[in-house]
Design an enzyme around this catalytic site. Structure first.
Site, PDB file in Angstrom:
ATOM      1  N   HIS A  53      25.482  16.475  53.652  1.00 41.17           N
ATOM      2  CA  HIS A  53      24.064  16.449  54.034  1.00 41.17           C
ATOM      3  C   HIS A  53      23.228  17.224  53.027  1.00 41.17           C
ATOM      4  O   HIS A  53      22.133  17.682  53.342  1.00 41.17           O
ATOM      5  CB  HIS A  53      23.923  17.009  55.446  1.00 41.17           C
ATOM      6  CG  HIS A  53      24.769  16.241  56.418  1.00 41.17           C
ATOM      7  ND1 HIS A  53      24.326  15.101  57.040  1.00 41.17           N
ATOM      8  CD2 HIS A  53      26.056  16.399  56.788  1.00 41.17           C
ATOM      9  CE1 HIS A  53      25.299  14.605  57.796  1.00 41.17           C
ATOM     10  NE2 HIS A  53      26.368  15.375  57.652  1.00 41.17           N
ATOM     11  N   LYS A  69      27.678  43.280  30.333  1.00 41.19           N
ATOM     12  CA  LYS A  69      27.971  44.608  30.898  1.00 41.19           C
ATOM     13  C   LYS A  69      27.451  45.692  29.967  1.00 41.19           C
ATOM     14  O   LYS A  69      26.843  46.679  30.397  1.00 41.19           O
ATOM     15  CB  LYS A  69      29.490  44.812  31.036  1.00 41.19           C
ATOM     16  CG  LYS A  69      30.161  44.041  32.138  1.00 41.19           C
ATOM     17  CD  LYS A  69      31.628  44.459  32.201  1.00 41.19           C
ATOM     18  CE  LYS A  69      32.457  43.484  32.994  1.00 41.19           C
ATOM     19  NZ  LYS A  69      33.878  43.761  32.961  1.00 41.19           N
ATOM     20  N   GLU A  79      36.690  31.620  34.321  1.00 41.30           N
ATOM     21  CA  GLU A  79      36.970  32.831  33.552  1.00 41.30           C
ATOM     22  C   GLU A  79      38.225  32.628  32.690  1.00 41.30           C
ATOM     23  O   GLU A  79      38.338  33.184  31.609  1.00 41.30           O
ATOM     24  CB  GLU A  79      37.148  34.046  34.488  1.00 41.30           C
ATOM     25  CG  GLU A  79      36.725  35.353  33.836  1.00 41.30           C
ATOM     26  CD  GLU A  79      36.764  36.552  34.778  1.00 41.30           C
ATOM     27  OE1 GLU A  79      37.838  36.855  35.327  1.00 41.30           O
ATOM     28  OE2 GLU A  79      35.727  37.224  34.934  1.00 41.30           O
ATOM     29  N   GLY A  87      43.183  40.108  36.527  1.00 46.99           N
ATOM     30  CA  GLY A  87      42.391  40.360  37.728  1.00 46.99           C
ATOM     31  C   GLY A  87      42.340  39.148  38.660  1.00 46.99           C
ATOM     32  O   GLY A  87      42.534  39.263  39.870  1.00 46.99           O
ATOM     33  N   ARG A  88      42.096  37.971  38.083  1.00 46.36           N
ATOM     34  CA  ARG A  88      41.951  36.777  38.927  1.00 46.36           C
ATOM     35  C   ARG A  88      43.297  36.225  39.392  1.00 46.36           C
ATOM     36  O   ARG A  88      43.345  35.203  40.078  1.00 46.36           O
ATOM     37  CB  ARG A  88      41.136  35.717  38.183  1.00 46.36           C
ATOM     38  CG  ARG A  88      41.627  35.416  36.784  1.00 46.36           C
ATOM     39  CD  ARG A  88      40.574  34.678  35.965  1.00 46.36           C
ATOM     40  NE  ARG A  88      40.981  34.477  34.567  1.00 46.36           N
ATOM     41  CZ  ARG A  88      40.797  35.370  33.598  1.00 46.36           C
ATOM     42  NH1 ARG A  88      40.230  36.530  33.865  1.00 46.36           N
ATOM     43  NH2 ARG A  88      41.185  35.104  32.365  1.00 46.36           N
ATOM     44  N   LYS A 121      41.066  46.925  39.035  1.00 47.49           N
ATOM     45  CA  LYS A 121      42.145  46.989  38.044  1.00 47.49           C
ATOM     46  C   LYS A 121      41.864  48.089  37.027  1.00 47.49           C
ATOM     47  O   LYS A 121      42.708  48.910  36.736  1.00 47.49           O
ATOM     48  CB  LYS A 121      42.289  45.629  37.358  1.00 47.49           C
ATOM     49  CG  LYS A 121      43.355  45.593  36.292  1.00 47.49           C
ATOM     50  CD  LYS A 121      43.513  44.205  35.693  1.00 47.49           C
ATOM     51  CE  LYS A 121      44.413  44.280  34.471  1.00 47.49           C
ATOM     52  NZ  LYS A 121      44.574  42.988  33.813  1.00 47.49           N
ATOM     53  N   GLU A 179      29.942  48.127  39.368  1.00 50.33           N
ATOM     54  CA  GLU A 179      29.580  47.762  40.737  1.00 50.33           C
ATOM     55  C   GLU A 179      30.511  48.439  41.744  1.00 50.33           C
ATOM     56  O   GLU A 179      30.076  49.005  42.745  1.00 50.33           O
ATOM     57  CB  GLU A 179      29.679  46.236  40.927  1.00 50.33           C
ATOM     58  CG  GLU A 179      28.672  45.439  40.148  1.00 50.33           C
ATOM     59  CD  GLU A 179      29.215  44.965  38.805  1.00 50.33           C
ATOM     60  OE1 GLU A 179      30.022  45.695  38.187  1.00 50.33           O
ATOM     61  OE2 GLU A 179      28.826  43.874  38.368  1.00 50.33           O
TER      62      GLU A 179
HETATM   63  O1  F6P Z   1      33.897  41.373  34.621  1.00 51.80           O
HETATM   64  C1  F6P Z   1      34.942  40.508  34.908  1.00 51.80           C
HETATM   65  C2  F6P Z   1      36.111  41.226  35.497  1.00 51.80           C
HETATM   66  O2  F6P Z   1      36.711  42.015  34.548  1.00 51.80           O
HETATM   67  C3  F6P Z   1      37.087  40.272  36.121  1.00 51.80           C
HETATM   68  O3  F6P Z   1      37.943  39.718  35.207  1.00 51.80           O
HETATM   69  C4  F6P Z   1      37.731  41.131  37.135  1.00 51.80           C
HETATM   70  O4  F6P Z   1      38.418  40.384  38.111  1.00 51.80           O
HETATM   71  C5  F6P Z   1      36.538  41.866  37.682  1.00 51.80           C
HETATM   72  O5  F6P Z   1      35.709  42.076  36.563  1.00 51.80           O
HETATM   73  C6  F6P Z   1      36.833  43.165  38.352  1.00 51.80           C
HETATM   74  O6  F6P Z   1      37.481  44.050  37.489  1.00 51.80           O
HETATM   75  P1  F6P Z   1      38.203  45.334  38.028  1.00 51.80           P
HETATM   76  O7  F6P Z   1      39.274  44.895  38.977  1.00 51.80           O
HETATM   77  O8  F6P Z   1      38.742  46.034  36.824  1.00 51.80           O
HETATM   78  O9  F6P Z   1      37.190  46.172  38.755  1.00 51.80           O
END
Ligand code: F6P
Length: 547
Positions: A388, A500, A357, A271-272, A210, A216
């Site tokens: 189990h 972060k 979140e 995002g979620r 987003k 990452e």
């Molecule tokens: O760090 C949390 C977050 O911002 C989430 O809310 C989001 O889904 C995820 O990181 C990934 O963010 P992006 O889509 O901006 O890479």
């Protein structure tokens, strides 16, 4: 709009609910069944080929009335209408919350804070469909002219969990011609494993982010790009093998992906809550445009239900109220989500982000401290495996942990007898948690099952794209409703920022000599890098230093 957290009507509704909790303290769920022969029918709802059964909880008629009064006092219906109307209900970020517009029928007229959005939504959907048709038909090839055989979605959190879950759950509906892979972790192991299984000439990478600033995702995208180029592909090949999904066109361009290869979405999509947007591009590729549309249509039917059904029969609202009961009346700090369906094995992880979140907050929407507990810890895994492992604690542990059981009436496989066995276990576990069993004799107290442990059941007829869409939308609206009742801001996630920022500052190289784990790590990382003949961490930026 949402009631002010300190409104007297809301306070009175909470107090009434607390009284119902006190009245029922000491009652067992089985007693409620004994006193009401219709209990199963009264405390379950069937619709949209989905059954939600909350009869195995300590909620009775008066408790239900108090819960519904709480929803009224919190202004759930008004808040819901404001969300659908595109009001900027995400107040801490000044944004509308319109994931429902993403799955609306074509030609709808949603507006984000007065600005029409549906035409743009339809245009991006058409762009996704056209692109997917090209890839699926072989018209879009890799740089050597070979067909695309693998799609790798690079994203994390909401840019990963939704598409990953849906792709896994709907595997029977995916094209066998196109393998879908997902890479999220910055741990190079994640990317390395996927790269080991695909060919650079036949792979399409979707960089899904987003913000397009997520550390990452960008690290993984850079590595994928380097891998393609290292295979001998020219720079011009990148355009055949990389597309981006983002709200941030400038950052996508800066990364080197051209605007024609970009699929946009908007800041009013959390995002979620974004699996319905271009973040679902991997799904359009895998399921085909018609399959993805079916997925959206299931969510749309749940939106219509949420919008048009009285609170007392409204599935997301009822599910939310059960959650409130367990969290705030019974004080349960955790909830297990246990799908008795291998296809939904990733659902607990998806719901973990969606709920924790969204509702893991301790400040109200008005900025004051919350007066009561908010989101429980959400965790779980597929049944029967959990039986189990952690079910021991669910049955005999010191904490009461409500369980959401999820199952499907009909399987997609043809292995005779397995599904009956699976579902027998689901119902048996729900029953055992509720009834318990006394110890057989005084010498065996360890054999006693206390019972009186609540659970709910979500059943769908068949796990089709539309049923899955409806199930996920049900949970989105449940989380929304709980957030309104708790008077919190469900659509921001400021709590992820601090870590972060510290990670960014730790990446700055500094002199060695830190003590403790960080010093240990730096010394060992240096040794490891020397052994591997890699540049020293100072050059590679691998050594980290605390502020
Ligand atoms: O760090 C949390 C977050 O911002 C989430 O809310 C989001 O889904 C995820 O990181 C990934 O963010 P992006 O889509 O901006 O890479």
């Amino acid at each position: 709009m949402t009631a002010h957290a300190s409104s007297p009507a809301l306070a009175a509704a909470w107090a009434r609910l607390a009284r119902e909790g006190q009245r029922l303290a000491g009652t067992r769920i089985e007693q409620l069944f004994a006193t009401d022969p219709n209990r199963t029918a009264v405390y379950s709802r069937a619709g949209l080929l989905t059954c939600f059964d909350f009869s195995r909880t300590l909620i009775d008629r008066k408790a239900m009335d108090a819960l519904l009064a709480l929803a009224e006092a919190a202004g759930v219906a008004d808040a819901r209408d404001a969300m659908f109307a595109g009001a900027p209900i995400n107040r801490t970020e000044g944004r509308s919350v319109l994931h429902v517009a993403l799955r609306a029928a074509k030609g709808s007229a949603y507006a984000a804070n007065g600005r029409p959005v549906s035409a743009e939504v339809d245009a991006v959907r058409a762009q996704m469909d056209a692109f997917a048709e090209k890839v699926r038909s072989g018209a879009w090839t890799g740089h050597t002219g070979k067909r695309i055989r693998a799609v790798v979605n690079i994203g994390i959190g909401g840019s990963d969990l939704g598409p990953r879950l849906v792709a896994d759950a709907l595997r029977p509906y995916l094209s066998p011609e196109l393998a879908l892979h997902f890479v999220s972790n910055v741990d190079g192991e994640d990317m390395a494993r996927v790269l080991g299984r695909v060919s650079p000439e036949e792979t399409l990478f979707i960089v899904a982010s987003k913000t397009f600033t997520t550390q990452e995702t960008l690290a993984n995208a850079r590595s994928a790009r380097a891998w393609v180029l290292a295979s001998g592909a020219p720079e011009s090949a990148i355009a055949r093998h990389f597309v981006a999904v983002s709200t941030n066109a400038d950052a996508v361009a800066a990364f080197g992906i051209s605007p024609e290869n970009m699929f946009v979405f908007w800041d009013w999509v959390g995002g979620r809550y974004s699996v319905w947007s271009a973040i679902g591009l991997s799904l359009v590729l895998g399921l085909g445009p018609a399959g993805f549309e079916e997925f959206l249509s299931g969510a749309r039917s749940m939106d219509d239900h949420f919008l048009g059904t009285p609170l007392a029969d409204n599935l997301p609202v009822l599910a939310a109220l059960v959650g409130i009961w367990h969290r705030n009346v019974l004080g349960c700090a955790s909830r297990a989500v246990v799908p008795y369906d291998e296809r939904l094995a990733l659902l607990p992880a998806y719901l973990q982000q969606l709920e924790m979140e969204s509702n893991g907050k301790s400040v109200t929407i008005d900025g004051g401290p919350v007066a009561r507990a908010t989101s429980p810890v959400v965790w779980g895994g597929a049944g029967t495996n959990g039986q189990h492992a952690y079910f021991q604690l669910l049955h005999q542990g010191t904490d009461i942990i409500p369980v959401d059981f999820i199952g499907c009436a009909l399987p997609d496989h043809a292995l005779a007898g397995h599904h009956r066995l699976l579902m027998a276990n689901l119902f048996a576990q729900a029953h055992a948690l509720m009834t318990g069993r006394p110890a057989p004799d005084a010498a065996s107290p360890h054999k006693a099952f206390p019972g009186n442990r609540p659970s709910t059941l979500y059943l769908v007829e068949r796990l089709t794209p539309s049923r899955l869409g409806a199930l996920l939308a049900l949970h989105e609206h449940r989380v929304f409703t709980e957030g309104v009742i708790w008077s919190i801001a469900s659509f921001d996630q400021w709590g992820v920022e601090l870590g972060k920022e510290i990670a960014r500052s730790l990446l700055r190289e500094g002199p060695p000599g830190e003590r403790g784990a960080l010093g240990w790590y730096n010394r060992h990382a240096r040794a490891e890098d020397r052994l591997a003949g890699l540049p020293a961490p100072a050059a590679a930026g691998a050594s980290i230093k605390a502020n």
